[in-house]
Design an enzyme around this catalytic site. Structure first.
Site, PDB file in Angstrom:
ATOM      1  N   LYS B  61       0.837  -1.205   0.000  1.00 29.15           N
ATOM      2  CA  LYS B  61       0.000   0.000   0.000  1.00 29.15           C
ATOM      3  C   LYS B  61       0.872   1.256   0.000  1.00 29.15           C
ATOM      4  O   LYS B  61       1.907   1.289   0.670  1.00 29.15           O
ATOM      5  CB  LYS B  61      -0.879  -0.052   1.262  1.00 29.15           C
ATOM      6  CG  LYS B  61      -1.704   1.187   1.535  1.00 29.15           C
ATOM      7  CD  LYS B  61      -2.909   1.295   0.625  1.00 29.15           C
ATOM      8  CE  LYS B  61      -3.577   2.654   0.734  1.00 29.15           C
ATOM      9  NZ  LYS B  61      -4.351   2.996  -0.474  1.00 29.15           N
ATOM     10  N   CYS B 146      -0.661  11.687  -7.306  1.00 31.19           N
ATOM     11  CA  CYS B 146      -1.147  12.483  -6.170  1.00 31.19           C
ATOM     12  C   CYS B 146      -1.055  13.973  -6.486  1.00 31.19           C
ATOM     13  O   CYS B 146      -0.236  14.403  -7.286  1.00 31.19           O
ATOM     14  CB  CYS B 146      -0.303  12.242  -4.933  1.00 31.19           C
ATOM     15  SG  CYS B 146       0.354  10.623  -4.826  1.00 31.19           S
TER      16      CYS B 146
HETATM   17  C1  LIG Z   1      -8.726   0.359  -3.243  1.00 28.00           C
HETATM   18  C2  LIG Z   1      -7.545   0.727  -4.084  1.00 28.00           C
HETATM   19  C3  LIG Z   1      -6.447   1.369  -3.507  1.00 28.00           C
HETATM   20  C4  LIG Z   1      -5.337   1.732  -4.274  1.00 28.00           C
HETATM   21  N1  LIG Z   1      -4.264   2.345  -3.681  1.00 28.00           N
HETATM   22  C5  LIG Z   1      -3.174   2.661  -4.421  1.00 28.00           C
HETATM   23  C6  LIG Z   1      -2.011   3.242  -3.813  1.00 28.00           C
HETATM   24  O1  LIG Z   1      -1.947   3.444  -2.592  1.00 28.00           O
HETATM   25  N2  LIG Z   1      -0.953   3.581  -4.622  1.00 28.00           N
HETATM   26  C7  LIG Z   1      -0.976   3.344  -5.972  1.00 28.00           C
HETATM   27  O2  LIG Z   1      -0.003   3.642  -6.649  1.00 28.00           O
HETATM   28  N3  LIG Z   1      -2.051   2.760  -6.561  1.00 28.00           N
HETATM   29  C8  LIG Z   1      -3.143   2.429  -5.824  1.00 28.00           C
HETATM   30  N4  LIG Z   1      -4.230   1.816  -6.442  1.00 28.00           N
HETATM   31  C9  LIG Z   1      -4.206   1.569  -7.894  1.00 28.00           C
HETATM   32  C10 LIG Z   1      -3.856   0.107  -8.221  1.00 28.00           C
HETATM   33  O3  LIG Z   1      -2.577  -0.231  -7.725  1.00 28.00           O
HETATM   34  C11 LIG Z   1      -3.929  -0.158  -9.730  1.00 28.00           C
HETATM   35  O4  LIG Z   1      -3.016   0.683 -10.393  1.00 28.00           O
HETATM   36  C12 LIG Z   1      -5.314   0.089 -10.300  1.00 28.00           C
HETATM   37  O5  LIG Z   1      -6.299  -0.358  -9.404  1.00 28.00           O
HETATM   38  C13 LIG Z   1      -5.541  -0.565 -11.658  1.00 28.00           C
HETATM   39  O6  LIG Z   1      -5.389  -1.957 -11.592  1.00 28.00           O
HETATM   40  P1  LIG Z   1      -6.616  -2.998 -11.405  1.00 28.00           P
HETATM   41  O7  LIG Z   1      -7.641  -2.662 -12.422  1.00 28.00           O
HETATM   42  O8  LIG Z   1      -6.015  -4.353 -11.574  1.00 28.00           O
HETATM   43  O9  LIG Z   1      -7.112  -2.776 -10.020  1.00 28.00           O
HETATM   44  C14 LIG Z   1      -5.340   1.453  -5.666  1.00 28.00           C
HETATM   45  C15 LIG Z   1      -6.433   0.796  -6.237  1.00 28.00           C
HETATM   46  C16 LIG Z   1      -7.529   0.426  -5.481  1.00 28.00           C
HETATM   47  C17 LIG Z   1      -8.677  -0.279  -6.136  1.00 28.00           C
END
Ligand SMILES: Cc1cc2nc3c(=O)[nH]c(=O)nc-3n(C[C@H](O)[C@H](O)[C@H](O)COP(=O)(O)O)c2cc1C
Ligand SMILES: Cc1cc2nc3c(=O)[nH]c(=O)nc-3n(C[C@H](O)[C@H](O)[C@H](O)COP(=O)(O)OP(=O)(O)OC[C@H]3O[C@@H](n4cnc5c(N)ncnc54)[C@H](O)[C@@H]3O)c2cc1C
Ligand code: FES
Lengths: 261, 322
Positions: B61, B146
């Site tokens: 995270k 961010c």
């Molecule tokens: C609940 C949640 C929290 C996330 N927190 C972060 C984070 O702290 N830092 C980050 O770089 N990406 C964060 N992401 C983005 C994911 O790492 C990823 O890039 C994005 O969800 C797309 O991939 P997916 O479709 O497989 O989920 C978060 C995504 C979700 C769903």
């Protein structure tokens, strides 16, 4: 504590009311470790829409390796779940979260509103099995009408509890809100366990605080994972944020910041 | 008794299967399947459900300098084949992360990538400095999606100069392999990739979530308390695939593909488009066994295609009519 991801066979599907369904699964690993107040995350269908699992309290868990869920159809996921057939295999993750603490021996009161009744039957069964005198305990159940309440009320009565009912339409028991019934009960109990609509619980917590009776509540929030990974289920505690899926869903009412949740 | 006649070399191939190792700059992975930041907690959350030792890498995270409380609830909402989140980057802060979470992560043989985020260029640098030399940290992934507080909240990842400055600051502060995670909420993601490549990144990962929103027509209110949030899950896969393909063609850096990956086929599609590794995100929520199954499924795909090494398929998309 350990949780499992299991393909579970649906053994039985009972409609308690037109939109209230009880499903019983063969789920040996989950059943042996489950504690009252814990929940499972159910994948209602193997496809990608709806995408997320749905959280449901464990309504019953028995030594023969089965667990039951009790739910109301309110949207897409519960609608699909209600239509699954006996023999189908569903993907469950659980048991999850922290359940009720029920180690004390003093008289208790279980208060369930609507589908909040679901986890209380499991709790009632475990309390009864611990060998206590259930006649001294109270059960207050509330729901929309008699159809929804009657079948559940019978199951609590069968365990020896004194059950009082409240219904929105007055078709059974007191017409109105369950917290109305609490005045008479609180002086004779040491511990309240409640699960149901937020407003109901907030009201009950207020009454318990005044009467200095300890109260445990089971909260509902939207959850993406149920395992402490997404941080989607956060609510306000008195000492900072808490995660309902991991630190709850059952909380001591005192640790929550009720005005802000 | 037929086994007796088996050629020993053949037997090894049968036992071990195709070679699925990949390389992200100086970071060697046993397989290309990583877990995406924010979707796998600090890994321990999944220890009972997933064999963590079978993953290629774990991305934790996002960590900031100070602890962050995150946004008010509701923070997640399901959408068609996806979900929106507005967690607000809730995390324990870098010092508590190192003190409280690294011990467990170090006990794993799987490489741990720490995802970092900041409000200012200096803050990114400072977090990287504190993580440099911490035992068990294999690489940094820099989340540039961010808001830059000093620049009125415009995201670092939406302007090439700002993305480059963050990359330089982290590069200067730490010798760890540096992955910059790109935001898809831009007109031209290739420009961003080139900017961070020039600024010293060792790899890029993409995509982060796409900004979206959902409304409840009955209450006429947004479904997220924060009004807008990040879209993830299978719904974003086609967009992610397109961006990975464009970036992989434009930069020399290794690319890590992210976005809606649920199955081994999804993972392979990203690798054909040019990704050297992939991350599994939202799928961890609806299917905790997804990442492990993908590792297995990639091996199956290579066997079926008669390929001995996974690296040989990277970027082998066949375009044109031939
Ligand atoms: C609940 C949640 C929290 C996330 N927190 C972060 C984070 O702290 N830092 C980050 O770089 N990406 C964060 N992401 C983005 C994911 O790492 C990823 O890039 C994005 O969800 C797309 O991939 P997916 O479709 O497989 O989920 C978060 C995504 C979700 C769903
Ligand atoms: C720990 C816990 C235990 C629960 N136990 C029970 C139970 O025993 N019986 C029962 O009937 N219901 C229970 N619920 C509520 C149940 O999870 C929702 O009714 C269900 O998710 C609705 O899904 P849907 O697709 O039909 O509704 P939709 O409104 O179509 O769902 C859309 C999204 O919102 C989420 N959602 C909607 N309503 C709720 C809600 N009230 N709580 C949490 N998420 C919600 C869904 O999970 C889904 O992600 C519990 C919730 C939690 C958090
Ligand atoms: S539901 Fe994901 S952290 Fe609680």
């Amino acid at each position: 504590m350990s949780e499992f991801q299991q393909k579970c066979t649906l053994l039985a599907r009972d409609c308690l009311a037109p939109d209230v369904v009880r499903l019983t699964f063969q789920a040996p690993k989950i059943a042996v470790t489950a504690r009252p107040g814990q929940f499972v995350m159910v994948r209602v269908i193997d496809g990608l829409d709806p995408l997320l699992r749905r959280p449901f309290s464990i309504h019953r868990s028995s030594a023969d390796g089965t667990i039951s869920l009790l739910f109301k159809v309110i949207g897409k996921g519960t609608e699909i779940l209600a239509q699954r057939c006996v023999g189908d295999q569903l993907d469950l993750v659980g048991p999850l979260g922290k359940g009720f603490d029920f180690s004390g021996e003093q008289p208790v009161c279980l208060i369930g509103g609507g589908m909040g009744i679901a986890p209380l039957l499991f709790l009632a069964e475990q309390l009864e099995q611990s060998g206590r005198e259930t006649q001294k305990d109270h059960v207050l159940l509330g729901a929309r009408n008699k159809d929804e309440l009657a079948p559940l009320a019978e199951e609590f009565s069968a365990l020896g509890y004194a059950v009082q009912l409240a219904s929105d339409d007055g078709s059974v028991g007191h017409k109105g809100f369950i917290p109305d019934l609490l005045d008479f009960v609180l002086p004779s109990v040491e511990q309240v366990y409640t699960c149901g609509p937020h407003l109901m619980m907030e009201n009950i917590v207020g009454q318990c605080q005044q009467a200095e009776v300890s109260c445990q509540v089971s909260l509902e929030t939207h959850m993406a994972c149920g395992m402490g990974a997404c941080l989607g289920c956060t609510v306000h505690g008195k000492r900072g944020l808490v995660h309902v899926c991991k630190q709850g869903p059952v909380f001591n009412a005192d640790v929550l910041a009720w005005g802000e949740i | 008794m037929k086994e007796d006649y088996m050629n020993p070399a053949e037997e090894i191939v049968l036992c071990t299967g195709p070679d699925v190792r990949v390389q992200i700059g100086s970071l060697a992975l046993r397989n290309p399947v990583m877990t995406a930041s924010g979707t796998f907690g600090y890994a321990r959350e999944f220890e009972n459900l997933v064999d963590l030792e079978r993953l290629g890498a774990i991305v934790v995270k996002g960590i900031s300098l100070q602890p962050k409380p995150g946004n008010p609830p509701p923070r997640v909402v399901e959408t068609a084949c996806g979900m929106l989140n507005a967690i607000g980057l809730e995390n324990v802060g870098v010092d508590r992360f190192i003190a409280g979470k690294m011990k467990y992560l170090r006990s794993l043989t799987t490489p741990v990538v720490v995802n970092i985020l900041g409000d200012s260029v200096e803050e990114y640098g400072e977090i990287a400095r504190r993580l440099d030399g911490v035992e068990g940290v294999a690489a940094l992934e820099v989340n540039i999606s961010c808001p830059n507080v000093k620049k009125g909240g415009v995201a670092f990842g939406t302007m090439p100069e700002m993305a480059a400055r963050v990359t330089e600051a982290v590069r200067e502060a730490s010798g760890l392999p540096l992955i910059v995670k790109l935001s898809p909420n831009v007109t031209d993601i290739v420009l961003m990739a080139k900017a961070v490549e020039e600024a010293g990144a060792d790899a890029v990962s993409l995509i982060n979530t796409l900004i979206g929103m959902a409304i409840d027509p009955m209450s006429r209110k947004p479904r997220l308390a924060n009004v807008i949030g990040g879209l993830s899950g299978p719904a974003i896969k086609p967009v992610a695939l397109r961006m990975v393909w464009q970036v992989a063609q434009a930069v020399a850096l290794p690319v890590i593909g992210i976005g809606g990956i649920t199955t081994a086929d999804d993972a392979v599609e990203f690798m054909l488009a040019g990704a050297s590794a992939i991350q599994v995100g939202t799928a961890n929520f609806y299917d905790p066994s997804a990442a492990e199954n993908i590792v297995q499924g990639i091996t199956g795909y290579l066997q079926q295609q008669g390929e001995d090494r996974l690296v040989d398929i990277i970027g082998t998309l066949k375009t044109g009519m031939a």
